[in-house]
Design a protein around this motif. Sequence first.
Motif, PDB file in Angstrom:
ATOM      1  N   SER A 244       0.823  -1.218   0.000  1.00  0.00           N
ATOM      2  CA  SER A 244       0.000   0.000   0.000  1.00  0.00           C
ATOM      3  C   SER A 244       0.853   1.262   0.000  1.00  0.00           C
ATOM      4  CB  SER A 244      -0.925   0.011   1.213  1.00  0.00           C
ATOM      5  OG  SER A 244      -0.166  -0.018   2.417  1.00  0.00           O
ATOM      6  N   LEU A 286      -7.021  -2.124   0.764  1.00  0.00           N
ATOM      7  CA  LEU A 286      -6.651  -1.543  -0.541  1.00  0.00           C
ATOM      8  C   LEU A 286      -7.860  -1.010  -1.306  1.00  0.00           C
ATOM      9  CD1 LEU A 286      -3.896  -4.012  -1.842  1.00  0.00           C
ATOM     10  CD2 LEU A 286      -3.626  -1.864  -0.582  1.00  0.00           C
ATOM     11  N   THR A 287      -9.028  -1.585  -1.059  1.00  0.00           N
ATOM     12  CA  THR A 287     -10.217  -1.100  -1.774  1.00  0.00           C
ATOM     13  C   THR A 287     -10.538   0.345  -1.392  1.00  0.00           C
ATOM     14  OG1 THR A 287     -11.690  -2.030  -0.071  1.00  0.00           O
ATOM     15  CG2 THR A 287     -11.171  -3.421  -1.963  1.00  0.00           C
ATOM     16  N   ILE A 290      -8.148   2.514  -3.224  1.00  0.00           N
ATOM     17  CA  ILE A 290      -8.567   2.650  -4.624  1.00  0.00           C
ATOM     18  C   ILE A 290      -9.600   3.762  -4.742  1.00  0.00           C
ATOM     19  CG2 ILE A 290      -9.816   1.515  -6.506  1.00  0.00           C
ATOM     20  CD1 ILE A 290      -8.517  -1.112  -5.593  1.00  0.00           C
ATOM     21  N   PHE A 295      -4.329   3.961  -4.856  1.00  0.00           N
ATOM     22  CA  PHE A 295      -3.863   2.655  -5.326  1.00  0.00           C
ATOM     23  C   PHE A 295      -4.620   2.302  -6.594  1.00  0.00           C
ATOM     24  CE2 PHE A 295      -2.869  -1.862  -5.306  1.00  0.00           C
ATOM     25  CZ  PHE A 295      -1.582  -1.870  -4.769  1.00  0.00           C
ATOM     26  N   TYR A 300      -4.390  -3.853  -8.237  1.00  0.00           N
ATOM     27  CA  TYR A 300      -5.014  -4.617  -7.156  1.00  0.00           C
ATOM     28  C   TYR A 300      -5.551  -5.948  -7.681  1.00  0.00           C
ATOM     29  CZ  TYR A 300      -8.643  -5.987  -3.811  1.00  0.00           C
ATOM     30  OH  TYR A 300      -9.454  -6.694  -2.954  1.00  0.00           O
ATOM     31  N   ASN A 304      -4.371  -9.611  -6.579  1.00  0.00           N
ATOM     32  CA  ASN A 304      -5.369 -10.280  -5.753  1.00  0.00           C
ATOM     33  C   ASN A 304      -6.022 -11.460  -6.468  1.00  0.00           C
ATOM     34  OD1 ASN A 304      -6.968 -10.693  -3.494  1.00  0.00           O
ATOM     35  ND2 ASN A 304      -8.571  -9.318  -4.207  1.00  0.00           N
ATOM     36  N   GLU A 307      -6.586 -14.081  -2.263  1.00  0.00           N
ATOM     37  CA  GLU A 307      -6.421 -13.222  -1.092  1.00  0.00           C
ATOM     38  C   GLU A 307      -6.527 -14.064   0.178  1.00  0.00           C
ATOM     39  OE1 GLU A 307      -8.771  -9.607   1.178  1.00  0.00           O
ATOM     40  OE2 GLU A 307      -8.493  -9.464  -1.003  1.00  0.00           O
TER      41      GLU A 307
END
Length: 448
Positions: A244, A286-287, A290, A295, A300, A304, A307
């Motif tokens: 990240s 991370l979402t 985003i 990011f 991603y 991913n 996960e």
Amino acid sequence: MDRTYRYLDTDTLARLVDELYDEVCIYDNHYRMVYINKACLRHYGFEPDDLIGKELTIFEHDKWWDTSILPHVYRDKKAYAIRQKTIVGSKLFTVAVPIFDRNNEIEFVVMSVRDTVSDNLIFTGENTAIVASADELRPELLYESDEMKAIMDSIQRVGRTDANCLIVGESGTGKTALAKYMHKISDRQDKPFISVNCASLPRELVESELFGYVKGAFTGAKSGGKTGLFEAANHGTLLLDEISELPFSAQAKLLSAIQEKEILPIGATAPVKIDVKIVAATNKDLTKLIESNEFRADLYYRLNIFELTIPPLRQRKKDIIPLATYFLNQFDTQYGKSHTFSKDTIPLLLSYAWKGNVRELRHVIERITVMVDDFSIEPHHLPKNIFSVVSYDQTLTPFPTSLDGALEELERQMILNSYQKHPSSRGVATDLSISQTRAVKLIRKYRL
């Protein structure tokens, strides 16, 4: 002189054997453990009730010892002795003796287990064989909880593929250890495992560190150029920890390297083919990054493919005592000491939040090992903050709406709070105006 002898009844004899320093363990003729005394807590991190009734196959599957002695005994119908190392690091000398029924078939196997054995100790017997232990195995990971068993099952599948993987979990949960284990069980195990912490890379040097550069690429470059981490990990595994923190400007080039399976070192005119399994790790969502344009979504999804989310230690309490026992044995060996956890200490270790997860637990156990000279680690040896923090579950778990559930939750909180103030069954009994027998039962009930 009074020469009256006192004959021991079965309950008294069992109580005495239960308190022996050496471990006494009994298996039946179906490979099932039917008895073990309290020494098992020191050797495995579990109490007798957690082990009795389990079959040998369970222990062998989870590699509780580097070498198992029982199959030899059942097969050859004779006693064996062995030097072993347990999953939590205890070094043992075990003697297993078969007990036969009237048909000369094995009815029980009785085992005597001692912590250490001198190299010049000689164990002989007409029908006894010595089995040499296998090479010592140091477990990459230690777990007993269902949550970690599910994670490890997934790793067994994912680790043997070349697919990229994203490991998510709080700091200190063991993300790096999981990545190393994944590499160890893969076909790439004989190739490099390279780990880089993206947060530690200077922003202006990210690309040169990851992809390298050629001679004369820029002012100040090394005369011979520099091999990047991707190329160093070729045919192996590259762990991108704290992914990240990778600058947004470098994410596009990372995406291109993953998609095209080639890199272009700074200043180079021809790309370099690479074959690298990428494992990324992060303690952030991370979402959400985003959504805030910090990011790249396409990166991603490339990372991913699989996960794995590691739950924090406070949500897998079954792992706390095995891990603590393993660390205790590890540091006892390192510092030349000998310790064990008292029965009053264990509930406190279980009720603490461990916000620093496995890393914090390891540091606490090392500090205790160094500072405590007594054999038994008691509650007063623990850091003060362990007593000042109420069980973390209370802030996460909604109070039950049913009457029975609410009463049980209230009982649990009262027991935990009382035990933190009075870390003994007698202290809890006095504090809550209940019998000591009931206090013991309630402490055992809520310790996990």
